[in-house]
Design a protein around this motif. Structure first.
Motif: not given
Length: 334
Positions: A133, A137, A160, A163-164, A169, A217, A220-221, A255
């Motif tokens: 991930a 990114s 993303l 990361l699931e 999410l 998290k 993720q953001t 988040l």
């Protein structure tokens, strides 16, 4: 212990981002059938034989799966892993390339950095979700710098997806009706999450990754920010809708605490500014689609000496439409 990996942190995120059975063959004669001139003895009754079950079928009556069975079947089996020493070696090589790419990125050599990140991604084992991930990114960040918006969206989406497996999410909140709230209020959600087999699998994967929930998290953001930024630059109706959904997720209670104060202000401002752009993009794309349909209709009607202008739609009092045919329609003013 899996070596931790780090991610570049670009300040520009804030500004740019279908059998055969029971055969009835007429040529077949039963043994009990009488033939002229031949005396037959009665055949003793035969015991009834049960039909064996078909291959692949359960002879028992099928029952619907329980919710627990459904949730368990939804959990993918654990992936096959490399031996520990081989895994560590691959990850170390991947990290070396990533460090080089970080330096190139910091020096503004985004094209070369992108190539190094791609090589690092090819070496990283495909079950190490968090390192993958991070690389996705960083690839998204490079594509943002290179203004390759579509590639940036795809890279962030794949990050993303990785990361699931560790932390899904939050579910998007229902959109308010048009005109109910033009200020686009921030979504709110509360409640305690029920412990399910799926949740236990996510927790186990998170523990195996060696990362904390906060780290996941935070990443993720960053991925959502980069995807939203690129989607906004694509500026199509569907892309702007995707950006709006991403900003809504970023402002969710799970988040939002991981946004910096500057990112928080920018997300709120961009989320609210998307309303007029969404409406404008929808109107433009609808007009373009209707223009193409009208052109297609005219090409089909032309051999008959007709055009779409010969057919007029009139709205009725009940709200429906009726179609009227006009032999000599008025031409539109030039």
């Amino acid at each position: 212990m899996i070596e931790r990996v780090t991610e570049i942190d670009s300040d520009d995120d804030n500004s740019s981002f279908k059998s055969i059975e029971n055969s009835d063959d007429e040529a077949y004669h039963s043994p009990n059938e009488e033939t002229p001139g031949i005396t037959t003895q009665p055949t003793p009754p035969q015991p009834k034989r049960e039909r064996p079950p078909r291959l692949g079928k359960d002879p028992k009556t099928a029952s619907s799966p329980t919710p627990v069975e459904e949730s368990q079947s939804a959990i993918p089996p654990p992936p096959e892993r490399f031996p520990k020493d081989e895994e560590d070696s691959l990850l170390a090589q991947s990290n070396d390339l990533k460090v080089k790419a970080n330096t190139l990125f910091a020096n503004g050599s985004h094209e070369n950095a992108l190539q190094q990140y791609d090589q690092a991604l090819a070496l990283c084992p495909n079950y190490l979700d968090y390192p993958l991930a991070i690389l996705r990114s960083n690839i998204s960040a490079c594509n943002l710098k290179l203004q390759d918006w579509d590639a940036a969206v795809k890279a962030a989406t794949r990050g993303l997806d990785c990361l699931e497996n560790l932390e899904p999410l939050p579910k998007p909140t229902p959109k308010p009706k048009t005109g109910d709230d033009k200020a686009a209020p921030l979504p709110e959600e509360t409640g305690v999450e029920e412990v399910t087999p799926a949740l236990e699998a996510h927790l186990a994967a998170l523990e195996l990754s060696g990362q904390t929930l906060d780290a996941v998290k935070k990443l993720q953001t960053k991925l959502l920010l980069r995807r939203a930024t690129a989607s906004t630059q694509l500026a199509t109706w569907s892309a702007l809708q995707s950006a709006s959904e991403d900003y809504s997720l970023l402002l969710s209670p799970s988040l939002r605490p991981f946004l910096s104060p500057t990112d928080d202000r920018n997300v709120v401002t961009r989320f609210r500014a998307l309303g007029p752009r969404l409406e404008e993009a929808r109107t433009n794309e609808m007009a373009e689609m209707m223009g193409k349909l009208k052109g297609l209709g005219n090409s089909l009607l032309k051999p008959f000496g007709l055009s779409t202008s010969n057919f007029q739609f009139v709205k009725g009092e009940g709200g429906g439409y009726s179609m009227n045919f006009e032999q000599n329609p008025k031409k539109d003013d030039a």
